[in-house]
Design a protein around this motif. Structure first.
Motif, PDB file in Angstrom:
ATOM      1  N   CYS A  44      15.676 -13.620   7.471  1.00 10.24           N
ATOM      2  CA  CYS A  44      14.735 -14.627   7.984  1.00 10.24           C
ATOM      3  C   CYS A  44      13.301 -14.119   8.005  1.00 10.24           C
ATOM      4  O   CYS A  44      12.529 -14.489   8.868  1.00 10.24           O
ATOM      5  N   ASP A  73       9.859 -13.107   5.508  1.00  9.48           N
ATOM      6  CA  ASP A  73       9.152 -13.032   4.234  1.00  9.48           C
ATOM      7  C   ASP A  73       8.253 -11.803   4.303  1.00  9.48           C
ATOM      8  O   ASP A  73       7.204 -11.837   4.955  1.00  9.48           O
ATOM      9  N   TRP A  94       9.818  -6.459  10.041  1.00 16.45           N
ATOM     10  CA  TRP A  94      10.095  -7.718  10.737  1.00 16.45           C
ATOM     11  C   TRP A  94       9.973  -7.523  12.251  1.00 16.45           C
ATOM     12  O   TRP A  94       9.350  -8.321  12.945  1.00 16.45           O
ATOM     13  N   TYR A  97       4.732 -17.134   2.661  1.00 12.05           N
ATOM     14  CA  TYR A  97       5.280 -18.411   3.100  1.00 12.05           C
ATOM     15  C   TYR A  97       5.092 -18.645   4.587  1.00 12.05           C
ATOM     16  O   TYR A  97       4.878 -19.757   5.028  1.00 12.05           O
ATOM     17  N   SER A  98       5.152 -17.590   5.371  1.00 14.83           N
ATOM     18  CA  SER A  98       5.023 -17.745   6.813  1.00 14.83           C
ATOM     19  C   SER A  98       3.591 -17.562   7.298  1.00 14.83           C
ATOM     20  O   SER A  98       3.255 -17.965   8.389  1.00 14.83           O
ATOM     21  N   LYS A  99       2.769 -16.908   6.504  1.00 12.38           N
ATOM     22  CA  LYS A  99       1.387 -16.564   6.874  1.00 12.38           C
ATOM     23  C   LYS A  99       1.341 -15.654   8.100  1.00 12.38           C
ATOM     24  O   LYS A  99       0.329 -15.553   8.779  1.00 12.38           O
ATOM     25  N   ALA A 100       2.465 -14.991   8.386  1.00 13.21           N
ATOM     26  CA  ALA A 100       2.529 -14.092   9.534  1.00 13.21           C
ATOM     27  C   ALA A 100       1.803 -12.778   9.280  1.00 13.21           C
ATOM     28  O   ALA A 100       1.386 -12.117  10.201  1.00 13.21           O
TER      29      ALA A 100
END
Length: 179
Positions: free
Chosen positions: A162, A164, A132, A169-172
């Motif tokens: 916080c 994923d 993260w 889901y965040s496409k990060a």
């Protein structure tokens, strides 16, 4: 072992600003990724064209993974960008302890409550906390995440709430673009 996967894949070179990347990567087939214990970072052992290796797979944001192949591993396995290579992988028995970035180590050392909870978390939880933090694209965001990590840990939270780790889901998170 039922978590073992064998497959062929193309070795790609990532698109880079200078066009001189020395590393390459492989996109795992979804079926191989589905045999792994998690959609986030996962360490595997296996072979590339019969040459043994251990590496951490990265999430591709599509519920699968990709494998970074260093120049050294390419040379040792006798493979080059553009080759179709044979891989055999399986998850490691025990996830190795992640290397703690120095800025996070300094922050944990300055916060005894956070450091105590950090030591009480699982290896996978520490992998997720570090992922993260290191997935931040800007230094300002990274610094904020380190502060948030220490605050959450000091409050007794053992898992990052916080993030994923699959990127779905965040496409990060995603695999590199390739040439």
């Amino acid at each position: 072992m039922e978590n073992k996967s064998s497959f062929d894949a193309v070795l790609f070179r990532p698109v880079s600003a200078d066009g001189a990347s020395s590393w390459a990567f492989v996109l795992l087939p979804k079926a191989a990724s589905e045999k792994l214990p998690r959609r986030g970072r996962t360490t595997v052992e296996g072979t590339i064209n019969g040459y043994g290796f251990q590496a951490t797979l990265e999430p591709d944001g599509k519920l699968s993974h990709w494998l970074r192949v260093s120049q050294e591993l390419q040379e040792a396995a006798g493979v080059a960008v553009g080759d179709t290579i044979s891989l055999e992988i399986q998850p490691v028995e025990k996830e190795p302890e992640p290397e703690i970035p120095s800025d996070l180590a300094d922050a944990l050392a300055a916060n005894p409550e956070a450091h105590c909870i950090w030591k009480a978390t699982t290896t996978i939880a520490r992998v997720d906390w570090i992922h993260w933090i290191t997935s931040a694209k800007q230094s300002k965001t990274r610094a904020k995440r380190i502060g948030d990590t220490c605050n959450m840990l000091a409050e007794g939270k053992k898992r990052v709430c916080c993030f994923d780790p699959s990127g779905f889901y965040s496409k990060a998170l995603r695999a590199p673009e390739h040439e």
